[in-house]
Design a protein around this motif. Structure first.
Motif, PDB file in Angstrom:
ATOM      1  N   ALA A   1       0.743  -1.256  -0.002  1.00  0.00           N
ATOM      2  CA  ALA A   1      -0.020  -0.055   0.172  1.00  0.00           C
ATOM      3  C   ALA A   1       0.807   1.303   0.109  1.00  0.00           C
ATOM      4  O   ALA A   1       0.499   2.228  -0.552  1.00  0.00           O
ATOM      5  CB  ALA A   1      -0.880   0.026   1.165  1.00  0.00           C
ATOM      6  N   THR A   2       2.120   1.190   0.743  1.00  0.00           N
ATOM      7  CA  THR A   2       2.718   2.135   0.899  1.00  0.00           C
ATOM      8  C   THR A   2       3.239   2.735  -0.641  1.00  0.00           C
ATOM      9  O   THR A   2       3.548   3.551  -1.026  1.00  0.00           O
ATOM     10  CB  THR A   2       3.969   2.197   1.907  1.00  0.00           C
ATOM     11  OG1 THR A   2       3.390   1.802   3.121  1.00  0.00           O
ATOM     12  CG2 THR A   2       4.848   3.282   1.946  1.00  0.00           C
ATOM     13  N   ALA A   3       3.926   1.498  -1.082  1.00  0.00           N
ATOM     14  CA  ALA A   3       4.679   1.809  -2.625  1.00  0.00           C
ATOM     15  C   ALA A   3       3.620   2.338  -3.568  1.00  0.00           C
ATOM     16  O   ALA A   3       4.017   3.248  -4.219  1.00  0.00           O
ATOM     17  CB  ALA A   3       5.217   0.392  -3.050  1.00  0.00           C
ATOM     18  N   GLY A   4       2.402   1.750  -3.498  1.00  0.00           N
ATOM     19  CA  GLY A   4       1.384   2.280  -4.510  1.00  0.00           C
ATOM     20  C   GLY A   4       0.832   3.541  -4.209  1.00  0.00           C
ATOM     21  O   GLY A   4       0.232   4.299  -5.016  1.00  0.00           O
TER      22      GLY A   4
ATOM     23  N   ARG B   1       3.181   9.167  -5.720  1.00  0.00           N
ATOM     24  CA  ARG B   1       2.727   9.866  -6.942  1.00  0.00           C
ATOM     25  C   ARG B   1       3.612  10.943  -7.434  1.00  0.00           C
ATOM     26  O   ARG B   1       4.320  11.739  -6.691  1.00  0.00           O
ATOM     27  CB  ARG B   1       1.304  10.457  -6.888  1.00  0.00           C
ATOM     28  CG  ARG B   1       1.169  11.430  -5.797  1.00  0.00           C
ATOM     29  CD  ARG B   1      -0.261  12.200  -5.518  1.00  0.00           C
ATOM     30  NE  ARG B   1      -0.326  13.175  -4.602  1.00  0.00           N
ATOM     31  CZ  ARG B   1      -0.382  14.658  -4.923  1.00  0.00           C
ATOM     32  NH1 ARG B   1      -0.201  14.618  -6.101  1.00  0.00           N
ATOM     33  NH2 ARG B   1      -0.238  15.274  -3.959  1.00  0.00           N
ATOM     34  N   ARG B   2       3.896  11.295  -8.368  1.00  0.00           N
ATOM     35  CA  ARG B   2       4.604  12.351  -8.877  1.00  0.00           C
ATOM     36  C   ARG B   2       3.978  13.593  -8.696  1.00  0.00           C
ATOM     37  O   ARG B   2       2.832  13.614  -9.467  1.00  0.00           O
ATOM     38  CB  ARG B   2       5.215  12.001 -10.635  1.00  0.00           C
ATOM     39  CG  ARG B   2       6.056  12.993 -11.331  1.00  0.00           C
ATOM     40  CD  ARG B   2       6.551  12.617 -12.542  1.00  0.00           C
ATOM     41  NE  ARG B   2       5.581  12.642 -13.476  1.00  0.00           N
ATOM     42  CZ  ARG B   2       5.796  12.430 -15.025  1.00  0.00           C
ATOM     43  NH1 ARG B   2       7.082  12.010 -15.419  1.00  0.00           N
ATOM     44  NH2 ARG B   2       4.740  12.122 -15.536  1.00  0.00           N
ATOM     45  N   THR B   3       4.887  14.659  -8.746  1.00  0.00           N
ATOM     46  CA  THR B   3       3.866  16.116  -8.345  1.00  0.00           C
ATOM     47  C   THR B   3       4.822  16.939  -9.261  1.00  0.00           C
ATOM     48  O   THR B   3       4.279  17.918  -9.767  1.00  0.00           O
ATOM     49  CB  THR B   3       4.204  16.590  -6.982  1.00  0.00           C
ATOM     50  OG1 THR B   3       5.764  16.567  -6.379  1.00  0.00           O
ATOM     51  CG2 THR B   3       3.088  15.588  -6.062  1.00  0.00           C
TER      52      THR B   3
ATOM     53  N   GLU C   1       5.502  12.531  -3.870  1.00  0.00           N
ATOM     54  CA  GLU C   1       5.110  12.181  -2.589  1.00  0.00           C
ATOM     55  C   GLU C   1       4.388  10.904  -2.356  1.00  0.00           C
ATOM     56  O   GLU C   1       3.891  10.255  -3.095  1.00  0.00           O
ATOM     57  CB  GLU C   1       3.823  13.240  -2.350  1.00  0.00           C
ATOM     58  CG  GLU C   1       4.222  14.922  -2.344  1.00  0.00           C
ATOM     59  CD  GLU C   1       3.085  15.774  -2.193  1.00  0.00           C
ATOM     60  OE1 GLU C   1       1.971  15.221  -1.757  1.00  0.00           O
ATOM     61  OE2 GLU C   1       3.198  17.086  -2.750  1.00  0.00           O
ATOM     62  N   SER C   2       4.703  10.429  -0.948  1.00  0.00           N
ATOM     63  CA  SER C   2       3.819   9.269  -0.607  1.00  0.00           C
ATOM     64  C   SER C   2       3.536   9.398   0.992  1.00  0.00           C
ATOM     65  O   SER C   2       3.856  10.366   1.475  1.00  0.00           O
ATOM     66  CB  SER C   2       5.009   7.995  -0.954  1.00  0.00           C
ATOM     67  OG  SER C   2       6.027   8.086  -0.339  1.00  0.00           O
TER      68      SER C   2
ATOM     69  N   HIS D   1       4.138  11.485   6.062  1.00  0.00           N
ATOM     70  CA  HIS D   1       4.148  12.081   4.537  1.00  0.00           C
ATOM     71  C   HIS D   1       5.504  12.417   4.091  1.00  0.00           C
ATOM     72  O   HIS D   1       6.399  12.868   4.804  1.00  0.00           O
ATOM     73  CB  HIS D   1       3.173  13.504   4.387  1.00  0.00           C
ATOM     74  CG  HIS D   1       1.876  13.327   4.880  1.00  0.00           C
ATOM     75  ND1 HIS D   1       0.836  12.485   4.308  1.00  0.00           N
ATOM     76  CD2 HIS D   1       1.326  13.787   5.955  1.00  0.00           C
ATOM     77  CE1 HIS D   1      -0.239  12.431   4.669  1.00  0.00           C
ATOM     78  NE2 HIS D   1      -0.078  13.152   5.967  1.00  0.00           N
ATOM     79  N   VAL D   2       5.783  11.827   3.156  1.00  0.00           N
ATOM     80  CA  VAL D   2       7.124  12.060   2.575  1.00  0.00           C
ATOM     81  C   VAL D   2       7.062  12.632   1.137  1.00  0.00           C
ATOM     82  O   VAL D   2       6.335  12.408   0.159  1.00  0.00           O
ATOM     83  CB  VAL D   2       7.716  10.589   2.308  1.00  0.00           C
ATOM     84  CG1 VAL D   2       9.078  10.466   1.835  1.00  0.00           C
ATOM     85  CG2 VAL D   2       7.621   9.458   3.458  1.00  0.00           C
TER      86      VAL D   2
END
Length: 230
Positions: A59-62, A65-67, A213-214, A221-222
């Motif tokens: 779930a974390t890998a999914g 998203r590119r910003t 971001e993920s 939040h990363v």
């Protein structure tokens, strides 16, 4: 005459003996056999198998998203997140708090990465090439390796607690990847948290950058800054 009766008597004795033998030792018919076949035992059923639950790692890998990017930012790339302060009621934290900085190399995908993880909401951020990275507030130059420099700035955010101590786990300043050589803190002042990245592009110019971001399983939040390796 006596001699003639002996064979007749002997014959009668033989017949009586044969009859007794056929009927059993007491003359009764043999009892029917009571032996039964052993019961058939059913084969044991295999235990039920419960499928494993999906892991948090997937779930974390999914969630990544590119910003912004891949591109060379002519002007600083900006990603905006509205943040209402304080982010938690008193005596909680007024701003998103930096909890870790991590680096990683991805040669098979052609980039190197540095990440900034925050407790609380994701702050807005700005990333761009600068002639020299300077500190927040004072404007003092920040020493970095390489020939090209990226400024990474978060707002509102902070990397210190109420007593002024640092809040984040930090890697060594020297990274030593093919393009991404090092990083440095560039200030934590009035809600602005800044860093500098030292790069060594192979042609001496500028390499493309990607931002993403993920959200981790623990709710942190990363923000990731990816730099092309060549």
């Amino acid at each position: 005459m006596t001699l003639r009766r002996v064979p007749l008597l002997a014959s009668l004795v033989v017949l009586l003996a044969a009859a007794c033998t056929a009927s059993g030792h007491d003359g009764a018919d043999p009892a029917p056999s009571t032996t039964t076949a052993p019961p058939t035992t059913a084969a044991p059923r295999p235990p039920a198998v419960t499928p494993p639950a999906p892991s948090d790692a997937a779930a974390t890998a999914g969630s990544w998203r590119r910003t912004w990017g891949w591109a060379v930012p002519g002007t600083p790339a900006r990603v905006t997140h509205p943040v209402r302060v304080p982010v938690t009621p008193a005596p909680g934290e007024p701003l998103p708090v930096l909890v870790s900085v991590q680096v990683g190399d991805h040669p098979e995908e052609g980039f190197s990465r540095i990440t900034f993880a925050f407790r609380g909401p994701t702050p807005s951020y700005r990333v761009g090439y600068v002639p020299q990275v300077v500190t927040e507030g004072r404007g003092a130059p920040v020493e970095l390796p390489g020939t090209a420099y990226l400024s990474v700035r978060f707002s509102p955010a902070r990397g210190h607690d109420a007593r002024g101590g640092g809040t984040a786990d930090l890697p060594p300043a020297a990274i030593g990847y093919p393009t991404l050589l090092g990083w440095a803190a560039a200030g934590d002042f009035e809600g602005h948290l800044s860093f500098g990245l030292g790069l060594q592009p192979p042609d001496g110019g500028r390499v493309p950058v990607r931002l993403g971001e993920s959200t981790r399983a623990d709710g942190v939040h990363v923000v990731s800054v990816d730099v092309r390796r060549g």
